[in-house]
Enzyme design. Structure first.
Site, mmCIF file in Angstrom:
data_model
loop_
_atom_site.group_PDB
_atom_site.id
_atom_site.type_symbol
_atom_site.label_atom_id
_atom_site.label_comp_id
_atom_site.label_asym_id
_atom_site.label_seq_id
_atom_site.Cartn_x
_atom_site.Cartn_y
_atom_site.Cartn_z
ATOM 1 N N ILE A 1 0.836 -1.212 0.000
ATOM 2 C CA ILE A 1 0.000 0.000 0.000
ATOM 3 C C ILE A 1 0.863 1.251 0.000
ATOM 4 C CG2 ILE A 1 -1.717 1.288 1.313
ATOM 5 C CD1 ILE A 1 -2.773 -1.380 2.328
ATOM 6 N N GLY A 2 1.882 1.279 0.846
ATOM 7 C CA GLY A 2 2.752 2.446 0.935
ATOM 8 C C GLY A 2 3.865 2.179 1.920
ATOM 9 N N GLY B 1 7.071 4.376 4.464
ATOM 10 C CA GLY B 1 7.547 5.636 5.020
ATOM 11 C C GLY B 1 8.651 5.373 6.013
ATOM 12 N N TYR C 1 8.350 4.904 9.075
ATOM 13 C CA TYR C 1 7.953 3.916 10.070
ATOM 14 C C TYR C 1 8.149 2.494 9.559
ATOM 15 C CZ TYR C 1 3.890 3.969 7.024
ATOM 16 O OH TYR C 1 3.083 3.928 5.929
ATOM 17 N N LYS D 1 1.507 -3.842 9.175
ATOM 18 C CA LYS D 1 2.483 -2.755 9.244
ATOM 19 C C LYS D 1 3.823 -3.405 9.592
ATOM 20 C CE LYS D 1 2.727 1.910 11.183
ATOM 21 N NZ LYS D 1 2.107 2.838 12.149
ATOM 22 N N ASP E 1 -0.347 13.765 15.992
ATOM 23 C CA ASP E 1 -0.023 13.788 14.561
ATOM 24 C C ASP E 1 -1.299 13.610 13.757
ATOM 25 O OD1 ASP E 1 1.586 14.076 12.345
ATOM 26 O OD2 ASP E 1 2.156 11.967 12.273
#
Length: 479
Positions: A14-15, A17, A19, A37, A140
């Site tokens: 999905i993506g 970063g 993290y 994740k 955030d």
């Protein structure tokens, strides 16, 4: 029994970063879709590991319909990778939706904005009002961390920067996305739950305008704009109630921002919440009275907003007028300097012509009365002339006459006198014209300065009236 990596089938990424990486996976046992994740904790520092542990613990504790649900975790000790199995949100995140709307030239309906506000407020209420007396700050909150399910319901996620606060305590760390940071975070001061209210106000503003309320080319300029708290009004398609509420949420004074309880008790918000847990627990009479009071406040807010808009328009007109006056004054000053330069050149030219004419006339007189030396020396011998002059009774050797020389001198003096009188008349004429012109220009410039001062004074009065109107509005809203 805990799951393992072999129990899931990876569909696609999905993506990714700082993290880690998010991937869409399918559980082989029942075909249910999840998101895991993936985070490499082997390369993390101790503080990052502590943050990761905090996020996992928070996700395990938070159970709410508007918060992304945590299912389980899988640890690959050999590779030192942690997999968090999370709820899959089919609608993507709000940031992607905003970008798509901006690209397609679309805008969010007001009902969608109110619904997003209600569900985000409900999720924050779960974080801020824990049963154990502790508060969880998200820290955030931004469109990229607000997810949507298949029914377009809000799911608040990504608690990687969240922090647990005890009652009456304040956080002091500098974290979060700069565009959505509160003024107290920018000033590196202590902050509490009202900081999340500011971030939520920024998200709602971006939904209405498709751009954050504060934009800058660098973080220093952005910090200045956030501390000032000045932003453009919402488009006219949105109601005054929504505009005023977002304005209160983006108040630079944290104590002036609404609390989660006041947001959830707002009639425009509570109707989007399921059940009656967040609805005001009052009777029919109290509810009707609250609706009446809300209508009166809305009418006052509408009038105040209209007055504020008129004041802003008048201020813009005054500024434009002030700029025109300044431009006119500069043009007049430039023209005045050009005229002075031309007059100086004219005076110098006239004086030079007068002097030249006087010199030519004096030279002509000398030439006309000067004897012809060639005739004296060539036509007649010089000695007989001198001898005859001695014999003549009226010769210059015996009688000297000054009439001829006096006539020449008087003629030269009259010419000089005429030149002097002409210069004096011209000087008087130029002096009178200069004085008249100076008086006219002085009066005109004085009038322009007076008009400019009046315009500045009026603009100051309008700004003071605007500030007074805002203070009155805040008092009305607070009451």
């Amino acid at each position: 029994m805990p799951s393992s990596l072999s129990d899931f089938e990876v569909l696609y990424t999905i993506g990714s970063g700082s993290y880690g990486t998010c991937k869409k996976v399918r559980r082989k046992a029942d075909g249910k879709i999840f998101v895991w994740k993936e985070m490499d904790y082997g390369a993390m520092t101790e503080s990052e590991k502590q943050m990761l542990v905090s996020e996992v613990n928070l996700l395990r504790e938070l159970r709410h319909e508007n918060i992304v649900k945590y299912h389980e975790r899988v640890v690959d000790k050999k590779r030192q990778v942690l997999y968090l199995i999370m709820e899959y949100c089919e609608g993507g995140d709000l940031g992607e939706v905003i970008k798509r709307y901006e690209r397609d030239g679309r805008h969010f309906e007001e009902d969608t904005v109110w619904k997003t506000l209600a569900q985000c407020a409900s999720a924050l209420n779960e974080c801020h009002k824990r049963k154990d007396g502790k508060s969880i700050l998200h820290r955030d909150l931004k469109p990229a961390n607000i997810f949507l399910d298949a029914q377009k319901n809000v799911k608040l996620g990504d608690f990687g920067l969240a922090r647990v606060l005890h009652e009456t305590s304040f956080a002091k760390t500098f974290v979060g996305t700069p565009y959505y940071m509160s003024p107290e975070q920018m000033n590196k001061l202590s902050y509490n739950e009202k900081s999340d209210i500011w971030s939520l106000g920024c998200v709602l503003y971006e939904m209405c305008t498709l751009r954050p309320p504060f934009l800058a080319s660098n973080q220093r300029e952005l910090a200045v704009k956030i501390r000032m708290g000045q932003f453009n009004r919402l488009p006219a398609r949105y109601s005054t109630e929504l505009s005023r509420l977002i304005g209160r949420m983006l108040n630079v004074e944290c104590n002036a921002r609404p609390s989660i309880e006041s947001l959830l008790s707002n009639p425009h918000i509570s109707k989007y919440l399921p059940g009656s847990i967040f609805l005001p627990k009052t009777g029919v009479t109290a509810s009707s009275q609250a609706t009446k009071d809300s209508t009166e406040v809305a009418e006052r807010e509408r009038k105040c907003a209209q007055t504020e808009l008129q004041l802003q328009e008048r201020e813009v007109m005054l500024k434009e007028k002030e700029l025109r006056l300044e431009k006119l004054e500069k043009e007049l000053a430039k023209r005045f300097m050009q005229l002075e330069e031309q007059e100086k050149q004219l005076e110098i030219g006239k004086e030079w012509r007068c002097i030249k004419d006087a010199g030519l006339q004096a030279r002509d007189l000398n030439i006309e009365n000067r004897p012809n030396i060639n005739e004296v020396t060539t036509n007649k011998p010089l000695t007989p002339i001198l001898n005859r002059a001695k014999r003549l009774p009226d010769s210059p050797s015996k009688h000297v006459s000054f009439e001829e020389s006096k006539g020449k001198e008087n003629k030269v003096m009259s010419i000089h006198t005429e030149i002097a009188s002409r210069r004096e008349k011209e000087a008087t004429f130029f002096a009178l014209r200069e004085r008249e012109r100076n008086n006219t220009e002085y009066q005109r410039r004085k009038e322009l300065r007076n008009r400019l001062e009046k315009a500045k004074h009026r603009a100051t009065q309008l700004r003071a009236a605007e500030v007074e109107t805002r203070m009155r509005n805040n008092l009305l809203i607070a009451n």
